[in-house]
Design a protein around this motif. Structure first.
Motif, PDB file in Angstrom:
ATOM      1  N   ASP A 150     -30.462  -4.903  21.912  1.00 52.81           N
ATOM      2  CA  ASP A 150     -29.825  -4.117  20.851  1.00 52.81           C
ATOM      3  C   ASP A 150     -29.937  -4.827  19.500  1.00 52.81           C
ATOM      4  O   ASP A 150     -29.928  -4.179  18.454  1.00 52.81           O
ATOM      5  CB  ASP A 150     -28.362  -3.855  21.187  1.00 52.81           C
ATOM      6  CG  ASP A 150     -27.577  -5.142  21.424  1.00 52.81           C
ATOM      7  OD1 ASP A 150     -27.953  -5.901  22.342  1.00 52.81           O
ATOM      8  OD2 ASP A 150     -26.602  -5.388  20.687  1.00 52.81           O
ATOM      9  N   THR A 194     -33.249   1.117  15.000  1.00 51.18           N
ATOM     10  CA  THR A 194     -32.527   1.417  16.246  1.00 51.18           C
ATOM     11  C   THR A 194     -32.907   0.518  17.412  1.00 51.18           C
ATOM     12  O   THR A 194     -32.239   0.550  18.443  1.00 51.18           O
ATOM     13  CB  THR A 194     -32.795   2.867  16.663  1.00 51.18           C
ATOM     14  OG1 THR A 194     -34.188   3.008  16.997  1.00 51.18           O
ATOM     15  CG2 THR A 194     -32.457   3.845  15.543  1.00 51.18           C
ATOM     16  N   GLN A 214     -35.430   1.094  19.197  1.00 51.55           N
ATOM     17  CA  GLN A 214     -36.145   1.966  20.122  1.00 51.55           C
ATOM     18  C   GLN A 214     -37.515   2.338  19.554  1.00 51.55           C
ATOM     19  O   GLN A 214     -37.607   2.980  18.508  1.00 51.55           O
ATOM     20  CB  GLN A 214     -35.338   3.245  20.367  1.00 51.55           C
ATOM     21  CG  GLN A 214     -36.085   4.350  21.101  1.00 51.55           C
ATOM     22  CD  GLN A 214     -36.407   3.994  22.535  1.00 51.55           C
ATOM     23  OE1 GLN A 214     -35.542   3.578  23.292  1.00 51.55           O
ATOM     24  NE2 GLN A 214     -37.661   4.174  22.926  1.00 51.55           N
ATOM     25  N   VAL A 235     -40.333   9.854  22.048  1.00 54.87           N
ATOM     26  CA  VAL A 235     -39.460   8.690  22.177  1.00 54.87           C
ATOM     27  C   VAL A 235     -39.068   8.616  23.648  1.00 54.87           C
ATOM     28  O   VAL A 235     -38.403   9.524  24.153  1.00 54.87           O
ATOM     29  CB  VAL A 235     -38.204   8.802  21.299  1.00 54.87           C
ATOM     30  CG1 VAL A 235     -37.432   7.484  21.340  1.00 54.87           C
ATOM     31  CG2 VAL A 235     -38.564   9.159  19.863  1.00 54.87           C
ATOM     32  N   ASN A 281     -38.111   6.062  27.297  1.00 59.74           N
ATOM     33  CA  ASN A 281     -37.566   4.832  27.852  1.00 59.74           C
ATOM     34  C   ASN A 281     -38.432   4.431  29.039  1.00 59.74           C
ATOM     35  O   ASN A 281     -38.680   5.250  29.925  1.00 59.74           O
ATOM     36  CB  ASN A 281     -36.112   5.047  28.290  1.00 59.74           C
ATOM     37  CG  ASN A 281     -35.493   3.793  28.879  1.00 59.74           C
ATOM     38  OD1 ASN A 281     -35.402   3.650  30.090  1.00 59.74           O
ATOM     39  ND2 ASN A 281     -35.076   2.882  28.016  1.00 59.74           N
ATOM     40  N   ARG A 294     -39.941  -5.015  22.937  1.00 58.70           N
ATOM     41  CA  ARG A 294     -38.622  -4.385  23.068  1.00 58.70           C
ATOM     42  C   ARG A 294     -38.457  -3.757  24.448  1.00 58.70           C
ATOM     43  O   ARG A 294     -37.432  -3.949  25.104  1.00 58.70           O
ATOM     44  CB  ARG A 294     -38.430  -3.334  21.967  1.00 58.70           C
ATOM     45  CG  ARG A 294     -38.175  -3.951  20.598  1.00 58.70           C
ATOM     46  CD  ARG A 294     -38.327  -2.943  19.473  1.00 58.70           C
ATOM     47  NE  ARG A 294     -37.785  -3.436  18.216  1.00 58.70           N
ATOM     48  CZ  ARG A 294     -38.406  -4.297  17.416  1.00 58.70           C
ATOM     49  NH1 ARG A 294     -39.606  -4.745  17.744  1.00 58.70           N
ATOM     50  NH2 ARG A 294     -37.837  -4.699  16.294  1.00 58.70           N
ATOM     51  N   LEU A 323     -34.386  -1.446  27.427  1.00 55.13           N
ATOM     52  CA  LEU A 323     -33.611  -0.635  26.502  1.00 55.13           C
ATOM     53  C   LEU A 323     -32.803   0.408  27.270  1.00 55.13           C
ATOM     54  O   LEU A 323     -33.051   0.688  28.445  1.00 55.13           O
ATOM     55  CB  LEU A 323     -34.545   0.068  25.506  1.00 55.13           C
ATOM     56  CG  LEU A 323     -35.422  -0.854  24.644  1.00 55.13           C
ATOM     57  CD1 LEU A 323     -36.306  -0.026  23.737  1.00 55.13           C
ATOM     58  CD2 LEU A 323     -34.571  -1.823  23.839  1.00 55.13           C
ATOM     59  N   GLN A 343     -30.832   5.313  23.701  1.00 61.05           N
ATOM     60  CA  GLN A 343     -31.448   4.962  22.426  1.00 61.05           C
ATOM     61  C   GLN A 343     -32.567   5.921  22.026  1.00 61.05           C
ATOM     62  O   GLN A 343     -32.943   5.981  20.853  1.00 61.05           O
ATOM     63  CB  GLN A 343     -31.991   3.525  22.483  1.00 61.05           C
ATOM     64  CG  GLN A 343     -30.892   2.473  22.491  1.00 61.05           C
ATOM     65  CD  GLN A 343     -31.423   1.073  22.711  1.00 61.05           C
ATOM     66  OE1 GLN A 343     -31.557   0.626  23.835  1.00 61.05           O
ATOM     67  NE2 GLN A 343     -31.740   0.377  21.632  1.00 61.05           N
ATOM     68  N   CYS A 344     -33.085   6.657  22.994  1.00 56.53           N
ATOM     69  CA  CYS A 344     -34.159   7.617  22.673  1.00 56.53           C
ATOM     70  C   CYS A 344     -33.693   8.623  21.625  1.00 56.53           C
ATOM     71  O   CYS A 344     -34.398   8.891  20.642  1.00 56.53           O
ATOM     72  CB  CYS A 344     -34.611   8.346  23.936  1.00 56.53           C
ATOM     73  SG  CYS A 344     -35.456   7.306  25.144  1.00 56.53           S
TER      74      CYS A 344
END
Length: 844
Positions: free
Chosen positions: A183, A276, A278, A352, A354, A376, A381, A385-386
């Protein structure tokens, strides 16, 4: 992670200088590695100018003489500035550096003459103040203001400070982000840490103002065939996109954060990622064949042409994204060239997703492809966060690209699991930290870090935020959060509670320490070498093609380097390297030992529990690799310091090393037999006539000898004809033998009745080894013979060719009385008879 301070303070501004911010972040666990300065060294001397007129330079075709209104910065009226930019024109508002201004590279600007015409400053391009890569033309402030790139109501009057218009200078904090805190790979995550560490206000999360919507999205389709490697995949469609350069504020922030601006769409993906944590990826939707994207495992040997123009070969542990014509990108690493955004792009599909961290790590190392995205994803993650990144990207795509966002969002997989709820007991906090923290302070800290708390009597029930679910999993983790923010430096110095606690070394640990102490007591120094070695180690030791150290060496799948691509099968290599480094620096008298792990492929070693309790049989069954503990010694040069009047000290060699071995065996109270190994092919790295195999308890446990001269020369260790001597022992077996004998050992009275000593000198054939002699003597001596040692060896004309004299010191003792000569005489006769059976003859 590079964090521009100008960007960070947009979300949390503690009104502190950069040094104070660095101190608070570091003291609360967010390590600041370095502080850099980005942009101009000082904002003094950088102002807004208005170009009044432009005339051709009289002596240069490419230069122009401009009259520039600098307002109050030039009280004597307009300044004459020579400029070479092709786009300079009358009526423009421009960025100007005055004489005395310090440029980003440290150059102090001076008034000068250019081809005979005085120039009182410099009209600036983007790269000259590090707000972007552009150098072909000057910064046109009017055009930027008209496009809204300078914010609302920009002050671009002549003489206004340029820093109020453009972000021309900022400090950059470089963070060392640990793997458990992905994060903090986002600017807002760092701002939250700063908020918790300083108490400064934190702005609301920037992704809360999402212009997009949930629900079905028409115009594209996504299918995920490997949900275990892709927990969430989201996509949105933007139409009427206009590709153009990003505004200066965006380019300046990306540049300060270490990113290279490309165009507005690509820059938006990088900006949203940096904010972010992400990563995002933009596709030209018109180039996605069939407007359908499929996420699947790659096939072994499948190839993808990536954006950097390289053909990448994948395996089945990697994930790719494909359309109806085949792969378009490698998931989490890099997009493909076929679907990339270009100058003619008008429709963008913003992806976006994960990804499974270990899979991305495997692909990154396997393909030799490291990126901001992979660094990252591999840390793990959160699926939530997407949508954070989608919201930021949607805001900027509408604002900077003039795009229209189609209603709906493709969302395969959805958010992660519900937040975990963990009880935080005040008594436990006090017990762990040694000091009480008030319930109110605990709540304040945890809420600042985005945890939700509920009071439960004297305790708290804490809900873990999605971005911390992989890091905070138990009560101790919450206590750590409270402690680091409240101030570890404020905790009192206390001793841990010892009630009911005790500890002691195991028998094996005590024996191991005794062995190390024995070597240190003989003047040896412990060395610690690399567990890895180079593939050339076998050649440097001149090992044969079928030597087990060569054929059973363990290769690493992901080595740090070619020189460290194997796990060492012996400690000898690292000791020889240590000796070579010392020799190269003038330290030639060496007495080194090392205790460490060696590795071989299954089949080249036994299975047992090693000296530190590791179940090597289980490891061998799971990995095919046998681990064992080994002890090695290396001697070189003089054994004692050179002192005045003492003569030349003894040198290291076979027998000096054998003395070290005997001291080690005495400490462990075990017996090791040294068997000469003249024809032992596996010891070819040792001198052919000065090497031996070591046996204990009826099994081989190691080797001893002088290093082969050619091997010593290869390590540059041969000096004046002398080579090092070395030994290596299987420490597992050695300690197991010592432990078994310790269990049955009984103490004997060595004080009440003295020993009776007898010396014998016997002439024997040269091929009879001293070990054979001692074995025969001890067997014949029976219970009364308590010790037998060789104290002299002589070869010469007095004993004849092919023979040598060995002098023995024999000690006899009885446990209940003092022995007489009459009692010892028959025992001595049996010993003489045993020596005669070996071909010996007593010397007069």
């Amino acid at each position: 992670m590079r964090v521009p301070l100008e960007w960070l303070t947009q979300y949390c501004d503690p009104k502190l200088d950069v040094a104070a911010i660095e101190e608070r972040l570091t003291m609360t666990g967010t390590k600041v590695e370095a502080i850099h300065h980005h942009g101009v060294m000082s904002t003094d001397g950088f102002v807004v100018g208005a170009v009044l007129s432009v005339e051709q330079h009289p002596n240069a075709d490419r230069l122009r003489v401009c009259q520039v209104d600098l307002g109050s910065a030039s009280p004597d009226g307009p300044a004459s500035i020579v400029c070479g930019a092709p786009n300079v024109a009358a009526g423009q508002r421009v960025a100007v550096a005055l004489p005395g201004a310090v440029m980003p590279d440290g150059t102090k600007l001076k008034a000068a003459k250019l081809r005979g015409v005085a120039s009182a400053g410099m009209i600036l391009a983007e790269d000259e103040i590090e707000i972007g890569p552009g150098h072909k033309g000057i910064v046109e402030l009017d055009a930027l203001a008209a496009a809204g790139a300078l914010g609302p109501n920009p002050q671009i009057e002549p003489g206004a400070p340029l820093a109020e218009v453009l972000p021309i200078a900022t400090e950059v904090i470089e963070l060392e982000v640990t793997p458990n805190r992905p994060d903090c790979l986002g600017i807002y995550g760092v701002a939250r840490e700063l908020h918790a560490a300083t108490g400064a206000p934190l702005t609301r999360e920037p992704w809360l103002d999402d212009p997009g919507s949930a629900g079905a999205l028409s115009g594209a389709e996504v299918e995920v065939l490997c949900p275990e490697l892709c927990p969430r995949f989201t996509a949105r469609i933007f139409e009427q996109v206009k590709i153009a350069p990003s505004p200066p504020w965006l380019q300046a922030r990306l540049t300060a954060a270490g990113q290279r601006p490309i165009n507005n769409v690509v820059d938006i993906t990088n900006y949203a990622m940096l904010l972010t944590a992400q990563p995002l990826h933009s596709f030209d939707l018109d180039r996605v064949v069939g407007a359908k994207m499929t996420v699947r495992r790659a096939r072994d040997g499948e190839q993808v042409l990536t954006l950097d123009g390289q053909q990448r070969t994948l395996d089945c542990e990697m994930v790719l994204i494909e359309d109806q014509e085949g792969p378009t990108s490698i998931a989490g690493l890099m997009g493909g060239s076929r679907s990339e955004v270009h100058e003619g792009t008008t429709r963008v599909l913003m992806e976006v997703a994960n990804w499974h961290g270990p899979s991305i790590h495997h692909a990154s190392w396997g393909l030799g492809l490291r990126s901001e995205a992979s660094s990252r994803f591999e840390k793990g993650l959160a699926p939530e966060q997407c949508m954070h990144a989608q919201a930021i990207a949607a805001q900027l795509m509408i604002e900077l690209c003039g795009a229209s966002l189609k209603p709906g969002t493709i969302d395969v997989g959805g958010p992660g699991p519900a937040p975990a709820r963990i009880a935080l007991r005040s008594a436990k906090v006090r017990s762990i930290l040694g000091a009480a923290v008030s319930l109110e302070r605990e709540q304040e800290i945890l809420r600042a870090l985005d945890f939700e708390t509920t009071v439960d009597g004297d305790d708290l029930l804490v809900s873990v935020p999605p971005l911390r679910r992989n890091d905070v999993t138990r009560e101790a983790d919450l206590i750590e959060e409270v402690a680091r923010i409240d101030g570890l430096e404020r905790l009192p110095v206390t001793l841990p509670a010892r009630r009911g606690a005790y500890g002691m070394l195991s028998q094996t640990q005590r024996l191991r320490r005794r062995a190390v102490d024995a070597l240190v007591g003989r003047g040896l120094f412990e060395a610690v070498g690399w567990t890895f070695c180079a593939p050339t180690f076998a050649d440097r030791l001149r090992l044969g093609a079928e030597h087990p150290w060569r054929t059973h060496a363990v290769a690493l799948e992901n080595p740090l380097s070619e020189e460290q691509s194997l796990l060492r099968p012996t400690l000898l290599g690292s000791l020889l390297d240590s000796a070579a480094r010392n020799m190269a620096r003038g330290a030639g008298d060496l007495r080194l030992f090392e205790v460490g792990t060696v590795f071989t492929r299954d089949g080249a070693g036994g299975h047992e529990v090693d000296a530190v309790g590791v179940d090597v049989a289980r490891i061998a069954a799971e990995t095919g690799v046998v681990e064992r503990q080994a002890l090695a010694v290396l001697l070189h040069g003089a054994l004692l310091p050179r002192t005045w009047g003492a003569g030349e000290p003894p040198s290291a060699g076979f027998f000096a090393l054998k003395g070290v071995l005997e001291a080690l065996c005495d400490a462990l109270r075990i017996s090791v037999e040294c068997v000469v190994a003249e024809g032992e092919s596996e010891l070819e790295f040792l001198h052919p006539g000065r090497r031996a195999v070591l046996h204990a308890g009826g099994e081989p446990i190691g080797w001893l000898g002088e290093i082969h001269p050619l091997v010593a020369e290869g390590f540059e260790l041969r000096v004046d004809g002398e080579t090092p001597a070395a030994l290596e022992l299987d420490l597992n077996r050695l300690l197991r033998l010592a432990e078994s004998q310790a269990a049955s050992r009984a103490y004997a009275d060595l004080i009440s009745f003295p020993a009776l000593r007898r010396d014998l000198a016997v002439v024997l054939p040269s091929q009879v080894q001293a070990s054979q002699v001692l074995a025969a003597v001890r067997q014949a001596g029976g219970a009364l013979l308590v010790d037998a040692q060789v104290f002299d060896v002589y070869s010469g004309p007095q004993v004849g060719a092919g023979r040598r004299s060995i002098a023995l010191a024999l000690s006899f003792r009885a446990g209940d009385h003092t022995l007489s000569d009459e009692e010892v005489a028959p025992v001595q006769q049996r010993i003489v008879a045993a020596l005669e059976d070996l071909g010996g003859q007593l010397r007069g």
